[in-house]
Scaffold this active site. Structure first.
Site, PDB file in Angstrom:
ATOM      1  CE  LYS A 169      -1.829   3.120   1.889  1.00 51.90           C
ATOM      2  NZ  LYS A 169      -1.639   4.509   1.398  1.00 51.90           N
ATOM      3  CD  GLU A 244      12.760   1.177  10.121  1.00 54.26           C
ATOM      4  OE1 GLU A 244      13.174   2.189  10.725  1.00 54.26           O
ATOM      5  OE2 GLU A 244      13.311   0.072  10.215  1.00 54.26           O
ATOM      6  CB  CYS A 278      12.699   9.516   8.730  1.00 49.29           C
ATOM      7  SG  CYS A 278      13.709   8.398   7.734  1.00 49.29           S
ATOM      8  CD  GLU A 377       9.521  13.426  11.282  1.00 50.63           C
ATOM      9  OE1 GLU A 377       8.353  13.016  11.316  1.00 50.63           O
ATOM     10  OE2 GLU A 377      10.475  12.731  10.881  1.00 50.63           O
TER      11      GLU A 377
HETATM   12  P1  NAD Z   1       2.123   8.958   6.948  1.00 54.68           P
HETATM   13  O1  NAD Z   1       2.262   8.252   8.246  1.00 54.68           O
HETATM   14  O2  NAD Z   1       1.126  10.014   6.823  1.00 54.68           O
HETATM   15  O3  NAD Z   1       1.782   7.894   5.793  1.00 54.68           O
HETATM   16  C1  NAD Z   1       2.591   6.767   5.525  1.00 54.68           C
HETATM   17  C2  NAD Z   1       1.737   5.700   4.862  1.00 54.68           C
HETATM   18  O4  NAD Z   1       0.778   5.216   5.801  1.00 54.68           O
HETATM   19  C3  NAD Z   1       0.935   6.200   3.656  1.00 54.68           C
HETATM   20  O5  NAD Z   1       0.913   5.199   2.675  1.00 54.68           O
HETATM   21  C4  NAD Z   1      -0.452   6.407   4.251  1.00 54.68           C
HETATM   22  O6  NAD Z   1      -1.480   6.350   3.286  1.00 54.68           O
HETATM   23  C5  NAD Z   1      -0.519   5.245   5.224  1.00 54.68           C
HETATM   24  N1  NAD Z   1      -1.518   5.374   6.297  1.00 54.68           N
HETATM   25  C6  NAD Z   1      -2.050   6.511   6.807  1.00 54.68           C
HETATM   26  N2  NAD Z   1      -2.960   6.210   7.778  1.00 54.68           N
HETATM   27  C7  NAD Z   1      -2.971   4.855   7.885  1.00 54.68           C
HETATM   28  C8  NAD Z   1      -3.693   3.940   8.721  1.00 54.68           C
HETATM   29  N3  NAD Z   1      -4.565   4.350   9.645  1.00 54.68           N
HETATM   30  N4  NAD Z   1      -3.458   2.616   8.570  1.00 54.68           N
HETATM   31  C9  NAD Z   1      -2.563   2.173   7.679  1.00 54.68           C
HETATM   32  N5  NAD Z   1      -1.869   2.986   6.850  1.00 54.68           N
HETATM   33  C10 NAD Z   1      -2.053   4.323   6.953  1.00 54.68           C
HETATM   34  O7  NAD Z   1       3.583   9.481   6.568  1.00 54.68           O
HETATM   35  P2  NAD Z   1       4.019  10.354   5.285  1.00 54.68           P
HETATM   36  O8  NAD Z   1       3.569  11.754   5.479  1.00 54.68           O
HETATM   37  O9  NAD Z   1       3.652   9.645   4.032  1.00 54.68           O
HETATM   38  O10 NAD Z   1       5.606  10.267   5.427  1.00 54.68           O
HETATM   39  C11 NAD Z   1       6.320  11.108   6.257  1.00 54.68           C
HETATM   40  C12 NAD Z   1       6.638  10.449   7.586  1.00 54.68           C
HETATM   41  O11 NAD Z   1       7.335   9.236   7.363  1.00 54.68           O
HETATM   42  C13 NAD Z   1       7.549  11.271   8.459  1.00 54.68           C
HETATM   43  O12 NAD Z   1       7.094  11.257   9.790  1.00 54.68           O
HETATM   44  C14 NAD Z   1       8.891  10.567   8.360  1.00 54.68           C
HETATM   45  O13 NAD Z   1       9.744  10.764   9.449  1.00 54.68           O
HETATM   46  C15 NAD Z   1       8.472   9.150   8.210  1.00 54.68           C
HETATM   47  N6  NAD Z   1       9.539   8.373   7.568  1.00 54.68           N
HETATM   48  C16 NAD Z   1      10.239   7.471   8.296  1.00 54.68           C
HETATM   49  C17 NAD Z   1      11.282   6.770   7.712  1.00 54.68           C
HETATM   50  C18 NAD Z   1      12.080   5.754   8.479  1.00 54.68           C
HETATM   51  O14 NAD Z   1      12.710   4.915   7.837  1.00 54.68           O
HETATM   52  N7  NAD Z   1      12.101   5.770   9.788  1.00 54.68           N
HETATM   53  C19 NAD Z   1      11.597   7.006   6.382  1.00 54.68           C
HETATM   54  C20 NAD Z   1      10.870   7.934   5.670  1.00 54.68           C
HETATM   55  C21 NAD Z   1       9.833   8.606   6.279  1.00 54.68           C
END
Ligand code: NAD
Length: 473
Positions: A169, A244, A278, A377
């Site tokens: 997804k 992550e 991140c 963040e």
């Molecule tokens: P997000 O959490 O909004 O979304 C990530 C994914 O989760 C998307 O595909 C989204 O559609 C899905 N999602 C949202 N709600 C959900 C739910 N209730 N159940 C299941 N899936 C759901 O994050 P984003 O804005 O896409 O990305 C940015 C964030 O990701 C930042 O906080 C960043 O730090 C983090 N990030 C972490 C890493 C790491 O490796 N630690 C790497 C890159 C980004």
């Protein structure tokens, strides 16, 4: 105008049951450039069923077969390098200087998984027992937009190496990258159902995956808030979960550092991927004894950062991915000023001559670690200088965070830097470097996540040990 109206289930591109449209934008102008037809819960269920059907056969394949598949996938993704390069630039505004890494990474990570698999011990003798590492089942792989192709390929590579099948997804905001990767993987000719890709909303398709009893494992990359929701949803069926999540990484500048080298490194650590990383080093811990010098050099370095057209090779900071993200960064800059931080460079608004979702590379000083901009963040190019008195205080400030993903230590004395690094509570600590090693585990302490990706730790997370004891063992 791009139109993406298929998802990928059971080895075929199919029209989703879901009908909700989602607009894609060019973040450099804000203009609508395409439309995606989003999948819904029913599509998620169909994808899970296909992956479940494929699992019994695929889980019994051997190393050699999976290694061939992984290399084939890597070659197929490599063939689409040009398309992927355009997509990451146009879709989320990755500067061309960064985009090359973003499109080579998905290829490398597939080759890496094949290499890892070759040496991985699935069968182990422990005491009188034989322990075999068994694939968990169907994996739900949920990715963010900020390195979508990389995360899809990285998670899928590990699932396949383990013998799991997958439902992916991806973020709805990176549908174009997803489409290119899906076409490439389809061309690689994998068995139907081995991987399925359903682009849809997190609260619909993501939630349908995390709550489904036929999903054994979730590997999620995204925000800490969503990670917590996933962990709760996964509890009902006791899914194995790798998370992550976010970070607020410290860059500890020790008082002996060569500033001509350390400051550019600190600014690069903060602003990589336009600050949308991140692992961004967003808290610059500076010794008070050299504060004035550090402030002057950091101000000059941030003012020299080229923020604008992502296709200009000089650009290192492109636009934010969305209007929401742009507004979020503006709000944090405002909060920083309101809470008494001192603005040294940038500030609210757009860089001159830009429209779209560009923000000004921003540097604050006199930041205290209890201020909002030091705790939360921001996910944009905003760097906060936090002064400290001595090494003891630097370590305390570095560790005073709910996060623990990555940290940077900068010093002329590597033995001293190493001693400081040993005291930092983070999944990765980089000394005078922005290096990455795909063989080493990656992941966070505390609220930066659960579990690790990459290398043998990453592969372990898609497997379950099974012990055989007794006669004939
Ligand atoms: P997000 O959490 O909004 O979304 C990530 C994914 O989760 C998307 O595909 C989204 O559609 C899905 N999602 C949202 N709600 C959900 C739910 N209730 N159940 C299941 N899936 C759901 O994050 P984003 O804005 O896409 O990305 C940015 C964030 O990701 C930042 O906080 C960043 O730090 C983090 N990030 C972490 C890493 C790491 O490796 N630690 C790497 C890159 C980004």
């Amino acid at each position: 105008m791009l139109s993406i109206d298929t998802i990928y289930i059971d080895g075929r591109f199919v029209t989703p049951h879901g009908t909700e449209p989602f607009d894609l934008h060019d973040p450099a102008t804000g203009a609508v450039t395409g439309r995606v037809r989003l999948a819904d819960e029913e599509d998620a269920r169909a994808a899970i069923a296909a992956a479940k059907r494929a699992f019994p056969t695929f889980s019994r394949t051997g190393k050699a077969e999976r290694i061939v598949l992984l290399h084939r996938m890597a070659d197929a993704v490599a063939e689409r390098r040009g398309d992927l390069l355009d997509a990451v630039i146009d879709e989320y505004g990755a500067p061309v200087s960064r985009a090359a890494f973003m499109v080579d990474y998905p290829v490398n990570v597939l080759h890496e998984a094949a290499e890892l698999l070759a040496d991985y011990p699935f069968l182990r003798r422990m005491g009188t027992a034989e322990v075999s590492m068994e694939p968990l089942g169907v994996a739900g792989l949920i990715t963010p937009w900020n390195s979508n192709a990389g995360f899809i390929c990285g998670k899928l590579a590990t699932a396949i190496a383990a013998g799991c099948t997958a439902v992916i997804k991806p973020s709805e905001m990176s549908a174009r990258q997803t489409q290119i990767v899906t076409e490439a993987l389809h061309a690689a000719g994998l068995p139907p159902g081995l991987f399925n890709i359903v682009t849809g909303r997190g609260d619909r398709v993501g939630a349908a995956i995390t709550g489904h009893p036929d999903i054994a494992k979730i590997s999620f990359t995204g925000s800490t808030a969503t990670g917590k929701a996933i962990l709760r949803a996964a509890a009902d069926t006791l899914k194995r979960v790798t998370l992550e999540l976010g970070g607020k990484s410290p860059t500890i500048l020790l008082d002996d550092a060569d500033l001509s080298r350390a400051i550019p490194l600190a600014v690069s650590a903060a602003f990589m991927n336009s600050g949308q990383a991140c692992i961004a080093g967003t808290r610059l811990l500076a010794p008070r004894s050299r504060l004035a010098e550090i402030e002057a050099l950091a101000k000059a370095a941030v003012e020299a950062v080229c923020a604008g057209d992502p296709r200009d090779p000089a650009t290192t900071v492109g636009p934010m991915v969305s209007r929401t993200q742009w507004e979020r960064v503006q709000r944090y800059i405002r909060i920083g000023v309101e809470e008494g931080a001192v603005l040294l460079a940038g500030g609210e608004g757009r860089p001159e001559g830009t429209e779209g979702w560009f923000v000004r590379p921003t540097l604050f000083t006199a930041v205290r670690n209890d201020m909002t901009i030091a705790r939360e963040e921001i996910f944009g190019p905003v760097l906060s200088i936090i002064p400290y008195e001595d090494e003891e205080e630097a370590v305390a400030i570095a560790n005073d965070t709910i996060y623990g993903l990555q940290a940077y230590v900068l010093s002329a004395d590597t033995a001293r830097a190493r001693r400081v690094a040993d005291r930092i509570v983070a999944g990765r600590v980089l000394i005078n470097s922005l290096a990455h090693d795909p063989k080493a585990p990656f992941g966070g302490f505390k609220q930066s996540g659960i579990g690790r990706e990459y290398g043998s730790f990453g592969l372990d997370a898609f497997l379950e040990p099974k012990t055989l004891l007794g006669e004939g063992v």
